[in-house]
Design an enzyme around this catalytic site. Structure first.
Site, short mmCIF file in Angstrom:
data_model
loop_
_atom_site.label_atom_id
_atom_site.label_comp_id
_atom_site.label_asym_id
_atom_site.label_seq_id
_atom_site.Cartn_x
_atom_site.Cartn_y
_atom_site.Cartn_z
N ARG A 198 132.20 -38.91 16.94
CA ARG A 198 132.93 -39.95 16.21
C ARG A 198 132.06 -41.19 15.99
O ARG A 198 132.28 -41.95 15.04
CB ARG A 198 134.22 -40.30 16.95
CG ARG A 198 134.04 -40.93 18.32
CD ARG A 198 135.26 -40.81 19.20
NE ARG A 198 135.53 -39.41 19.54
CZ ARG A 198 136.55 -39.02 20.29
NH1 ARG A 198 137.40 -39.91 20.80
NH2 ARG A 198 136.75 -37.75 20.55
N LYS B 176 127.75 -32.48 30.22
CA LYS B 176 128.63 -31.31 30.22
C LYS B 176 128.27 -30.38 31.37
O LYS B 176 127.12 -30.36 31.83
CB LYS B 176 128.45 -30.53 28.91
CG LYS B 176 128.90 -31.21 27.65
CD LYS B 176 128.63 -30.31 26.45
CE LYS B 176 129.02 -30.97 25.14
NZ LYS B 176 130.48 -31.05 24.99
#
Length: 481
Positions: free
Chosen positions: A331, A257
């Site tokens: 996920r 990020k």
């Protein structure tokens, strides 16, 4: 949290430092009309003004809070918190918000307890500095004060608010102090003996073929964990499985990020915090429903051991997954938790996760998305959220997402959306692959899980505890309590 009690006293005779007075219209305003007009009080919903009582009440200070003519439980929850925030330098308050029933008494108690939250664990106290007064007691003025149902409602509010507040604490804890093993310890200490606990370390995770959790956590020198909490009363009427994303810090892994985006990534375990806090609260409330909660805990870090884009992971379900973006890690850990939940054959599954930025784009910072495989169950979740006072909105899993999820050329599933849109829908379609035919709802709490702005109503700065109240309310409804 302040100690909340009930009294049948009138607002004018209640003894407290501050009287929090709900104003619904001209009748409530009557004796204070001149003062309220001078203070610029218009009666717009949520408006508060503070002024000396001038002998009109035993309390020396009045905080007037505007209410609609027929306030909802959520109106009262927010009004109680607003009034509490305005009662500065006080240690006691009397609250006269005119609850029309026991449910509204409970909402007021929740608002007071949630609105009193402060996170100051890392604040140093300067030597000789005077301690700021805190509200330690609150009395709700109501004609229901002597009813056992009202007393129990206040006790229930205290249990739920305590669960929300501990989830807030966990989210607010700096990431270096809640690495996977630390978070497990914090969860365990809170749970005590109210639920059964089991913890799988990295060796057990490998033995149990939990490739998603292992794949996300292998870049960190703090190995991942899977924590299972089980509450099973003597005669449960239903079995609810809860799964929570517990990324203690999300750097993005090798798909790293930007620096600014990492600043709040201690929040990425808010889903696990919610399911653990809710499960313990459900146990302490003694609801006649079995709850099994799975906290999927890992730290997503870049290193020479980290999962690479292009790697293929084998999940608990046996499905293989091609990784495309290591910053879509939530996920992957949820997939293993959901597969385990489905194996236990519950009646319903709910997962809670700070999963996609796309959900924030779609619904803003204060509303969670709800997606799933069963419209009826989804409606029950949304109804529970509305009653609990948490903003949630339904989103579809569009038909075309199935084809995108299964479009990997080398594995059963692809982990990341190949399109630049529909990210929340794709993520839910991916998770759906692991729940079988069990009615399932996915709560994407990416927006409301953390408040970077100023505190408002009962929402503090930082961790908000989103999801806890909805889960407890859902369990209450499913158990028929």
């Amino acid at each position: 949290m302040p100690t909340v009690t009930l009294s049948t006293s009138k607002p004018t005779t209640a003894r407290a430092d501050v009287l929090i007075l709900g104003i619904r219209g001209d009748e409530d305003k009557a004796e204070l009309a001149a003062t309220l007009d001078l203070m610029g009080f218009t009666g717009e919903k949520g408006q508060t003004v503070r002024f000396p009582s001038g002998g009109l009440a035993k309390a020396p200070v009045v905080v007037a809070v505007a209410l609609p003519e027929e306030p909802t439980a959520e109106d009262l929850r927010r009004a109680a918190a607003k009034g509490l925030r305005a009662a500065t330098n006080a240690t006691s308050v009397a609250v006269a918000l005119h609850p029309a029933g026991v449910d509204e008494v409970e909402a007021i108690a929740e608002g007071l307890e949630l609105g009193s939250y402060r996170y100051e664990a890392y604040k140093s106290t300067k030597k000789g500095a005077a301690k700021k007064p805190e509200i330690t007691s609150a009395v709700i003025l109501t004609p229901f004060a002597r009813q056992t149902t009202a007393t129990k409602a206040v006790e229930r509010a205290a249990t739920v608010a305590a669960a929300v507040n501990v989830a807030r604490d966990w989210v607010n804890t700096p990431p270096g102090d809640k690495r996977p093993a630390d978070l497990v310890e914090a969860f365990s200490q809170h749970a005590g003996n109210d639920v059964k606990i089991s913890v799988w370390d990295e060796k057990r995770l490998a033995k149990e073929s939990c490739g998603g959790i292992l794949g996300v956590g292998q870049g960190s020198d703090s190995p991942p964990r899977l924590m299972t909490l089980t509450y099973e009363p003597a005669k449960p009427v239903s079995h609810l499985a809860l799964v929570g994303k517990g990324i203690t810090f999300d750097s993005g892994g090798l798909s790293i990020k930007p620096g600014a985006s990492m600043q709040t990534m201690k929040l990425d375990m808010a889903g696990a915090a919610a399911v653990v806090a809710a499960t313990v609260a459900i146990a302490r409330l003694g609801l006649p429903i079995k709850v099994t909660a799975y906290a999927c805990i890992a730290e997503n870090m870049p290193s020479g051991r980290a999962t690479r884009p292009g790697d293929v992971l084998t999940m608990r379900s046996g499905s293989t997954v091609e990784v495309h973006n290591t910053d879509a890690e939530g996920r992957l850990v949820l997939a293993d938790g959901l597969a385990l939940a489905a194996e236990s054959k519950p009646d319903h599954i709910v997962d809670v996760a700070t999963l996609t930025g796309a959900c924030v784009v779609a619904l803003g910072q204060h509303t969670s998305g709800v997606l799933g495989n069963d419209d009826g169950f989804g409606e029950r979740v949304l109804a529970a959220a509305k009653t609990a006072g948490e903003s949630m909105w339904p989103l579809p899993i569009a038909e075309e997402m199935k084809g995108l999820v299964t479009s990997s050329s080398i594995a059963d599933l692809r982990q990341h959306n190949p399109k630049p849109y529909g990210g929340t829908l794709f993520a839910a379609a991916f998770l759906r692959e692991f729940v079988g035919d069990v009615p399932w709802a996915h709560l994407d709490i990416a927006g409301p899980s953390f408040n970077e702005g100023g505190a408002f109503d009962y929402t503090p700065v930082g961790g908000t505890g989103t999801g806890v109240r909805t889960l407890v309310k859902l369990a209450t409804e499913l158990s028929g309590s």
